[in-house]
Design a protein around this motif. Structure first.
Motif, PDB file in Angstrom:
ATOM      1  N   PRO A 271      60.019  93.101  93.192  1.00 51.77           N
ATOM      2  CA  PRO A 271      60.612  94.283  92.565  1.00 51.77           C
ATOM      3  C   PRO A 271      60.271  94.416  91.074  1.00 51.77           C
ATOM      4  O   PRO A 271      60.444  95.484  90.499  1.00 51.77           O
ATOM      5  N   LYS A 272      59.744  93.357  90.466  1.00 52.14           N
ATOM      6  CA  LYS A 272      59.317  93.459  89.062  1.00 52.14           C
ATOM      7  C   LYS A 272      57.967  94.164  88.957  1.00 52.14           C
ATOM      8  O   LYS A 272      57.649  94.748  87.926  1.00 52.14           O
ATOM      9  N   ALA A 273      57.157  94.111  90.021  1.00 55.94           N
ATOM     10  CA  ALA A 273      55.826  94.725  90.019  1.00 55.94           C
ATOM     11  C   ALA A 273      55.809  96.096  90.691  1.00 55.94           C
ATOM     12  O   ALA A 273      54.981  96.942  90.354  1.00 55.94           O
ATOM     13  N   TYR A 274      56.684  96.299  91.651  1.00 56.23           N
ATOM     14  CA  TYR A 274      56.744  97.576  92.387  1.00 56.23           C
ATOM     15  C   TYR A 274      58.197  97.914  92.627  1.00 56.23           C
ATOM     16  O   TYR A 274      58.948  97.101  93.171  1.00 56.23           O
ATOM     17  N   GLN A 275      58.599  99.080  92.173  1.00 60.83           N
ATOM     18  CA  GLN A 275      59.977  99.525  92.366  1.00 60.83           C
ATOM     19  C   GLN A 275      59.986 100.682  93.362  1.00 60.83           C
ATOM     20  O   GLN A 275      59.411 101.732  93.104  1.00 60.83           O
TER      21      GLN A 275
END
Length: 131
Positions: free
Chosen positions: A51-55
């Motif tokens: 979730p830090k790279a793709y939300q």
């Protein structure tokens, strides 16, 4: 609607692993221009984003329960945010449709998740090109 909201919140915090955990063993994902992903194992194998790279976020706009109260659906708008290899923002968006089913345990799981690209903006659809 409340169930769909809990699903979205879990994915916002836990990414792909949380996303896959909401699917039934025999679930199906249908995405625009891609082959169907069938079964919890296949869904889990493809749902590995951090979730830090793709939300991935979404907002339900409507819901309906079937007459037996054992299946229902939600629908709404989704948005995915990430960065390309140069660090530039990438945003995808579209519509989604989720079919929910109640398991014998009483838990609700996703039976079908379908998505499609966002519709064209007003005036872009069905017009002839200008010379």
């Amino acid at each position: 609607m409340e169930l769909d909201g809990r699903f979205e919140k879990a994915v916002e915090e836990g990414g792909g692993k949380a996303f896959a955990s909401w699917f039934a063993n025999d679930a199906v994902i249908l995405s625009n221009g891609k082959p169907a992903v069938m079964g919890h194992t296949a869904i889990t194998e493809q749902s590995h984003w951090d979730p830090k790279a793709y939300q991935l976020t979404w907002a339900p706009e409507g819901a309906q329960m079937g007459p037996s109260n054992e299946m229902g659906f939600t629908w709404g708008h989704y948005e995915g945010r990430s960065k390309d290899k140069n660090g530039q923002p990438v945003v995808i968006s579209g519509r989604y449709f989720t079919v929910w089913k109640k398991l014998p345990s009483g838990d609700w799981k996703v039976a079908l998740e379908a998505s499609a690209d966002a519709p064209p903006t007003s005036g872009e659809c069905c017009t002839l090109p200008k010379p």
